[in-house]
Motif scaffolding. Structure first.
Motif, PDB file in Angstrom:
ATOM      1  N   THR A 353       0.847  -1.075   0.267  1.00  0.00           N
ATOM      2  CA  THR A 353       0.005  -0.026  -0.131  1.00  0.00           C
ATOM      3  C   THR A 353       0.925   1.227   0.217  1.00  0.00           C
ATOM      4  N   ILE A 354       0.538   2.518  -0.027  1.00  0.00           N
ATOM      5  CA  ILE A 354       0.820   3.427  -0.078  1.00  0.00           C
ATOM      6  C   ILE A 354       1.551   4.094   1.039  1.00  0.00           C
ATOM      7  N   ASP A 355       1.472   3.653   2.355  1.00  0.00           N
ATOM      8  CA  ASP A 355       1.380   4.029   3.729  1.00  0.00           C
ATOM      9  C   ASP A 355       2.613   2.881   3.680  1.00  0.00           C
ATOM     10  N   ALA A 356       3.203   2.700   3.157  1.00  0.00           N
ATOM     11  CA  ALA A 356       4.098   1.015   3.714  1.00  0.00           C
ATOM     12  C   ALA A 356       5.111   1.170   2.677  1.00  0.00           C
ATOM     13  N   LYS A 357       7.104   0.892   3.683  1.00  0.00           N
ATOM     14  CA  LYS A 357       7.531   0.871   2.568  1.00  0.00           C
ATOM     15  C   LYS A 357       8.365  -0.834   2.170  1.00  0.00           C
ATOM     16  N   LEU A 358       8.300  -1.602   1.046  1.00  0.00           N
ATOM     17  CA  LEU A 358       8.591  -2.753   0.483  1.00  0.00           C
ATOM     18  C   LEU A 358       9.755  -2.698   0.468  1.00  0.00           C
ATOM     19  N   LEU A 359      10.506  -3.726   0.823  1.00  0.00           N
ATOM     20  CA  LEU A 359      12.447  -3.891   1.031  1.00  0.00           C
ATOM     21  C   LEU A 359      12.207  -5.790   0.503  1.00  0.00           C
ATOM     22  N   SER A 360      12.769  -5.790  -0.792  1.00  0.00           N
ATOM     23  CA  SER A 360      12.735  -7.348  -0.374  1.00  0.00           C
ATOM     24  C   SER A 360      14.092  -8.199  -1.245  1.00  0.00           C
ATOM     25  N   VAL A 361      15.339  -9.199  -0.979  1.00  0.00           N
ATOM     26  CA  VAL A 361      16.463  -9.651  -1.120  1.00  0.00           C
ATOM     27  C   VAL A 361      16.233 -10.803  -1.942  1.00  0.00           C
ATOM     28  N   GLU A 362      16.518 -11.244  -3.045  1.00  0.00           N
ATOM     29  CA  GLU A 362      16.476 -12.462  -3.557  1.00  0.00           C
ATOM     30  C   GLU A 362      17.770 -13.317  -4.152  1.00  0.00           C
ATOM     31  N   ASP A 363      17.255 -13.977  -4.376  1.00  0.00           N
ATOM     32  CA  ASP A 363      17.911 -14.974  -5.318  1.00  0.00           C
ATOM     33  C   ASP A 363      17.775 -15.941  -6.745  1.00  0.00           C
ATOM     34  N   PRO A 364      16.755 -15.008  -7.501  1.00  0.00           N
ATOM     35  CA  PRO A 364      17.585 -14.186  -7.644  1.00  0.00           C
ATOM     36  C   PRO A 364      16.199 -13.259  -7.896  1.00  0.00           C
ATOM     37  N   VAL A 365      15.622 -12.412  -8.673  1.00  0.00           N
ATOM     38  CA  VAL A 365      14.559 -11.589  -7.882  1.00  0.00           C
ATOM     39  C   VAL A 365      13.604 -12.623  -9.376  1.00  0.00           C
ATOM     40  N   GLU A 366      12.563 -13.172  -8.797  1.00  0.00           N
ATOM     41  CA  GLU A 366      11.932 -13.723  -9.322  1.00  0.00           C
ATOM     42  C   GLU A 366      10.991 -12.692 -10.698  1.00  0.00           C
ATOM     43  N   TYR A 367       9.935 -12.054 -10.145  1.00  0.00           N
ATOM     44  CA  TYR A 367       9.563 -11.842 -10.509  1.00  0.00           C
ATOM     45  C   TYR A 367       9.095 -10.371  -9.973  1.00  0.00           C
ATOM     46  N   GLU A 368       8.992  -9.085 -10.876  1.00  0.00           N
ATOM     47  CA  GLU A 368       9.266  -8.065 -11.032  1.00  0.00           C
ATOM     48  C   GLU A 368       7.294  -6.809 -10.376  1.00  0.00           C
ATOM     49  N   ILE A 369       7.928  -6.426  -9.141  1.00  0.00           N
ATOM     50  CA  ILE A 369       6.032  -6.299  -7.892  1.00  0.00           C
ATOM     51  C   ILE A 369       6.104  -4.276  -8.192  1.00  0.00           C
ATOM     52  N   ASP A 370       5.562  -4.010  -9.072  1.00  0.00           N
ATOM     53  CA  ASP A 370       5.543  -2.097  -8.802  1.00  0.00           C
ATOM     54  C   ASP A 370       5.192  -2.102  -6.683  1.00  0.00           C
ATOM     55  N   GLY A 371       5.648  -1.054  -6.633  1.00  0.00           N
ATOM     56  CA  GLY A 371       5.816  -1.056  -5.294  1.00  0.00           C
ATOM     57  C   GLY A 371       6.725  -1.470  -4.385  1.00  0.00           C
ATOM     58  N   MET A 373      10.103  -1.965  -3.683  1.00  0.00           N
ATOM     59  CA  MET A 373      11.739  -2.200  -3.897  1.00  0.00           C
ATOM     60  C   MET A 373      12.885  -3.949  -3.459  1.00  0.00           C
ATOM     61  N   GLN A 374      12.916  -3.757  -4.843  1.00  0.00           N
ATOM     62  CA  GLN A 374      13.175  -5.954  -5.337  1.00  0.00           C
ATOM     63  C   GLN A 374      15.281  -5.387  -5.555  1.00  0.00           C
ATOM     64  N   VAL A 375      15.682  -6.626  -4.227  1.00  0.00           N
ATOM     65  CA  VAL A 375      17.558  -6.465  -5.111  1.00  0.00           C
ATOM     66  C   VAL A 375      18.043  -7.689  -5.147  1.00  0.00           C
ATOM     67  N   PRO A 376      18.235  -7.771  -5.959  1.00  0.00           N
ATOM     68  CA  PRO A 376      19.080  -8.927  -6.209  1.00  0.00           C
ATOM     69  C   PRO A 376      20.468  -9.690  -5.935  1.00  0.00           C
ATOM     70  N   VAL A 377      20.592 -10.954  -5.097  1.00  0.00           N
ATOM     71  CA  VAL A 377      22.062 -10.710  -4.409  1.00  0.00           C
ATOM     72  C   VAL A 377      23.305 -10.913  -5.531  1.00  0.00           C
ATOM     73  N   ASN A 378      24.006 -10.924  -5.052  1.00  0.00           N
ATOM     74  CA  ASN A 378      25.056 -10.564  -5.833  1.00  0.00           C
ATOM     75  C   ASN A 378      26.936 -10.772  -5.403  1.00  0.00           C
ATOM     76  N   PRO A 379      26.749 -12.052  -4.607  1.00  0.00           N
ATOM     77  CA  PRO A 379      27.927 -12.852  -4.007  1.00  0.00           C
ATOM     78  C   PRO A 379      29.280 -12.313  -5.167  1.00  0.00           C
ATOM     79  N   ALA A 380      29.252 -12.456  -5.968  1.00  0.00           N
ATOM     80  CA  ALA A 380      31.031 -12.168  -6.678  1.00  0.00           C
ATOM     81  C   ALA A 380      31.325 -10.490  -5.928  1.00  0.00           C
TER      82      ALA A 380
END
Length: 573
Positions: A353-371, A373-380
């Motif tokens: 929702t507009i009043d919530a800040k959502l963050l995700s870290v994934e390996d990898p980002v599988e699906y894009e969700i508007d709103g 903030m999705q971060v792919p891991v990068n071990p290298a």
């Protein structure tokens, strides 16, 4: 059929015998008598069947079409348009015994004189550069059409390499030694290769495959799809096409086509009929060349609402109550491919929702969700789950999703995030819901921290659904009852179901999948037991006493409802 004409499906008498016997179309004694007559006289088995009057030609053709999952073309046109005939070259039509009769967008329907060739559909798909549908018809009429429109020539092209130019070193040695990067790039860019790769990808996506495997072996090149969790093989192309096909995939994924000694990872983005589809590409050097696996990430799958993933009402209510909390940890657990990520995405969509800040870290980002903030891991580059999660806490989030808790550091930071007023969603690989509690303790998390932060665990599995088009019922026997560990009285009056296999389900008997779930809500007694370090068995007994329904019970309910089979329940619970 006149005696002068060629026999129906000559050379396939064993197959014809088996399909007629399995379908009970002819009385066993008459079928056996026809086989004896065939062996004694040498006449074609189908000619004997028709001559004895035990089945007519139409019935035989219908049975063959149903057995092979093909259409049956009963009423054929007297003539075929010239523009239709031009869709298939004369050499291919004569070599494979096919005639085009209809075209719909990219799909070409072909009448076929001998549909029992297992490689026919795959060979013709490649040779013609388009998807084909085979239709069984009177072989006399098909051959007559071929003579009428394509002549009597004996051209026999190699459809598996039609119009394809391969370097001599590749054809003779079957490998890539001595080929330059320019040679490989040229092969990968040839029109037949591009068409074949496009067709394979399009067909896999249409069949709702989750993975596509390209596997080179010493004498063959296999292409397999994983549909509803099970692998099925498509008609393999020539072994010599392995390098061009794999190189084409690497070009699409922006990988180094000259590097064949090290694994590589990439992505392909395509649009099919208005649907955005991501393909996650992984290459692996093997003894006979590079193996490539494409993970199909259909963006529409990531748009499921929480109410659409099949959660029972009571469990959905419990999950929604947890994810509405301002802080705490919610974990989804299960093996790879059990739908954990889809469940978490559904939770994120509900919370987005507009009043919530959502963050995700994934390996990898599988699906894009508007709103979100999705971060792919990068071990290298040093960006691990733990490092990203630590940084997240300085980004003022309300809700944090961690793709997977893999180690103590990630688990510890997730606990700290929960204690400082954040809701944390994550996954674990455990067999059941209670196992997630003991797994976190084994990682090194202090029981008192876990008891005060963990709110709930959802365990899930995906079972294949019985195909509705070929579904039949049967009475369970004592062996099945014993395997399920049930008392015979429980099964009194119940019928089980299975799929016989048809064209719609690729002869597997299954079509689609369904979720079964086990939900653990941390009650005060359970928190006290976690704090005291009680065993997994004790925790599970307490959870069951409080009303937790185990995965096996959910599987049995699906079985009793006629949605799945005994084999699926035993395999996954």
């Amino acid at each position: 059929m006149g005696p002068a004409g060629p026999p129906v499906f000559e050379g396939h008498h064993h197959t014809i015998f088996d399909l007629l016997a399995s379908r009970g179309l002819i009385e066993p004694g008459a079928l056996q008598a026809a086989l004896v007559e065939h062996q004694k006289t040498g006449r074609a088995f189908t000619d004997v069947l028709i001559g004895l009057g035990v089945i007519d030609q139409r019935g035989l053709l219908c049975a063959a079409a149903e057995h092979l999952g093909c259409d049956y073309a009963d009423k054929l046109p007297e003539t075929l348009p010239a523009k239709m005939i031009r869709l298939v070259e004369a050499g291919i039509a004569r070599s494979y015994g096919v005639v085009p009769v209809a075209v719909d967008n990219f799909m070409l329907t072909l009448l076929v004189a001998d549909p029992f060739n297992p490689h026919l559909a795959g060979d013709l798909t490649f040779a013609l550069g388009r998807e084909v549908r085979l239709a069984v018809a009177d072989p006399d009429r098909v051959l007559s059409f071929i003579r009428q429109y394509y002549g009597e020539g004996k051209v026999s092209p190699d459809a598996n390499g039609a119009s394809l130019q391969l370097p001599d070193t590749l054809v003779e040695a079957g490998g890539a030694d001595g080929l330059t990067e320019a040679d490989i790039e040229k092969m990968a860019g040839q029109t037949p290769i591009i068409r074949l790769v496009n067709l394979v990808l399009a067909q896999a996506i249409r069949d709702q495959a989750s993975d596509i495997h390209f596997e080179p072996f010493a004498r063959e090149f296999k292409i397999r799809y994983r549909i509803d969790g099970a692998l099925c093989e498509m008609s393999p192309p020539s072994r010599a096409l392995a390098l061009p096909i794999i190189s084409r995939l690497k070009v699409l994924a922006n990988l180094n086509i000259a590097e064949r000694r090290l694994p590589q990872d990439g992505r392909i983005k395509i649009n099919l009929s208005g649907r955005a589809v991501d393909l996650r590409v992984s290459t692996l050097p093997t003894q006979f060349g590079e193996s490539v696996v494409l993970r199909v990430l259909d963006q529409s799958s990531g748009q499921l609402e929480l109410g659409q993933i099949g959660l029972p009402a009571a469990i959905q209510s419990g999950v929604e109550e947890i994810i509405r909390r301002p802080n705490g940890i919610f974990i989804v657990t299960g093996p790879t491919g059990s739908g954990k990520t889809t469940t978490l995405y559904s939770c994120l969509k509900r919370l987005n929702t507009i009043d919530a800040k959502l963050l995700s870290v994934e390996d990898p980002v599988e699906y894009e969700i508007d709103g979100v903030m999705q971060v792919p891991v990068n071990p290298a580059a040093g960006l691990t789950f733990a490092r990203a999660l630590r940084t997240f806490l300085r980004q003022d989030p309300d809700i944090v999703m961690v793709g997977e808790i893999r180690d103590f550091e990630t688990a510890q930071i997730a606990i700290q995030a929960s204690l400082t007023g954040h809701l944390v969603l994550s996954t674990l690989h455990t067999n059941d819901a209670v196992g997630a509690v003991t797994r976190l303790v084994d990682m090194g998390i202090e029981p008192f921290l876990l008891a005060s932060t963990l709110e709930g665990v959802l365990a899930q599995r995906l079972l294949r659904r019985i195909c509705p088009l070929c579904k039949i019922s049967f009475e369970p026997d004592e062996v099945l009852v014993g395997q399920l560990g049930l008392h015979p009285a429980v099964l009194k009056g119940r019928t089980f179901h299975l799929g016989q296999g048809c064209a719609a389900c690729h002869r597997t008997g299954y079509k689609g999948r369904m979720g079964i779930f086990e939900f653990l809500r941390l009650s005060e007694p359970l928190r006290e037991m976690v704090l005291q370090g009680d065993s997994l068995v004790a925790l599970r007994q307490q959870a069951l006493a409080e009303g937790m329904s185990p995965l096996r019970a959910a599987g049995l309910q699906a079985l009793f409802d006629g949605q799945t089979t005994v084999e699926e329940v035993l395999k996954y619970t």
